[in-house]
Design a protein around this motif. Structure first.
Motif, PDB file in Angstrom:
ATOM      1  N   ASP A   1       0.844  -1.201   0.000  1.00  0.00           N
ATOM      2  CA  ASP A   1       0.000   0.000   0.000  1.00  0.00           C
ATOM      3  C   ASP A   1       0.876   1.247   0.000  1.00  0.00           C
ATOM      4  OD1 ASP A   1      -1.848   1.991   0.319  1.00  0.00           O
ATOM      5  OD2 ASP A   1      -2.942   1.011   1.948  1.00  0.00           O
ATOM      6  N   GLU A   2       0.997   1.871  -1.148  1.00  0.00           N
ATOM      7  CA  GLU A   2       1.857   3.049  -1.283  1.00  0.00           C
ATOM      8  C   GLU A   2       1.279   4.285  -0.598  1.00  0.00           C
ATOM      9  OE1 GLU A   2       4.889   3.082  -2.506  1.00  0.00           O
ATOM     10  OE2 GLU A   2       4.714   0.921  -2.826  1.00  0.00           O
ATOM     11  N   THR A   3      -0.023   4.255  -0.268  1.00  0.00           N
ATOM     12  CA  THR A   3      -0.655   5.431   0.346  1.00  0.00           C
ATOM     13  C   THR A   3      -0.388   5.506   1.849  1.00  0.00           C
ATOM     14  OG1 THR A   3      -2.743   4.287   0.802  1.00  0.00           O
ATOM     15  CG2 THR A   3      -2.488   5.308  -1.371  1.00  0.00           C
ATOM     16  N   LYS A   4       0.086   4.423   2.432  1.00  0.00           N
ATOM     17  CA  LYS A   4       0.302   4.416   3.875  1.00  0.00           C
ATOM     18  C   LYS A   4       1.449   5.351   4.262  1.00  0.00           C
ATOM     19  CE  LYS A   4      -1.923   0.416   5.674  1.00  0.00           C
ATOM     20  NZ  LYS A   4      -3.022   0.614   4.804  1.00  0.00           N
ATOM     21  N   THR A   5       1.246   6.054   5.373  1.00  0.00           N
ATOM     22  CA  THR A   5       2.301   6.911   5.902  1.00  0.00           C
ATOM     23  C   THR A   5       3.194   6.076   6.812  1.00  0.00           C
ATOM     24  OG1 THR A   5       0.851   7.575   7.719  1.00  0.00           O
ATOM     25  CG2 THR A   5       0.887   8.978   5.764  1.00  0.00           C
TER      26      THR A   5
END
Length: 209
Positions: free
Chosen positions: A114-118
């Motif tokens: 998941d590239e959107t995770k911080t």
């Protein structure tokens, strides 16, 4: 309210329950408190300020912008989502103004799907910890992560196991390291099995059971 789940979690002294109250009212927060919940987590600063009660223990668990730090330092017991030197420096600046020490967790990104995770890449953790060691008004109490969504259990287990190993590695030399925050409504049981001692549960608490 899922009173059965609340009792189950409150009866486990080894694991701290953080009730996530995102999109729920102050009245619902009060009801959770009546049922024995004492620690509450908010994702957004605006929602936190609308519900803030100094009699309750609060955590900020969502991504925190540096320009919002001044609104939460001194009000929250923990900022769980610190993932950069820039944010840590801003927390230090605000905590120094108030002459207090702000407890934080460092958010580590263990998800590879998941590239959107911080979160901070695991390979940068040592550097951020060393930087935080130079700050007088910031105290690192442990680590936090969010596992990948919609992935097989073995993927999440691998992610939780990675963070647990990092936690144990640094805990050995850091007396303030106490909390490993991982696990939410859909995966908290797996997270606990992998070593979590702090879970952030929202949706499941508000279900009828």
């Amino acid at each position: 309210m899922n009173e059965k789940l609340i009792k189950e979690r409150l009866n486990d002294p080894k694991v701290t329950l953080v009730a996530v109250t995102k999109k729920h009212s102050k009245e619902e927060v009060d009801e959770l408190y009546r049922l024995g919940v004492r620690t509450f987590g908010e994702n957004r600063v605006q929602e936190f300020l609308e519900k803030y009660d100094p009699n309750y223990t609060w955590h900020i668990i969502g991504h925190l912008q540096t320009n919002k730090v001044k609104y939460v330092v001194g009000k929250v017991a923990m900022i769980e989502s610190v993932d950069s030197k820039k944010l840590a420096a801003q927390i230090e600046k605000e905590a120094a103004k108030q002459n207090l020490v702000q407890d934080i967790l460092i958010e580590v990104k263990v998800s590879k799907t998941d590239e959107t995770k911080t979160g901070l890449p695991p390979e940068e953790l040592d550097d951020l910890l060393a930087y935080c060691d130079t700050l007088e008004h910031v105290r690192v109490r442990g680590l936090m992560t969010i596992a990948s969504l919609n992935q097989p259990e073995e993927v999440n287990r691998e992610e939780f196991t990675l963070l647990h190993s990092l936690f144990e590695k640094h805990k050995a030399n850091r007396p303030d390291f106490e909390y490993l925050s991982m696990g939410m409504s859909h995966d908290y049981k797996l997270a606990i099995a992998c070593g979590s001692n702090m879970v952030r549960i929202g949706t499941a608490l508000f279900e009828n059971a």
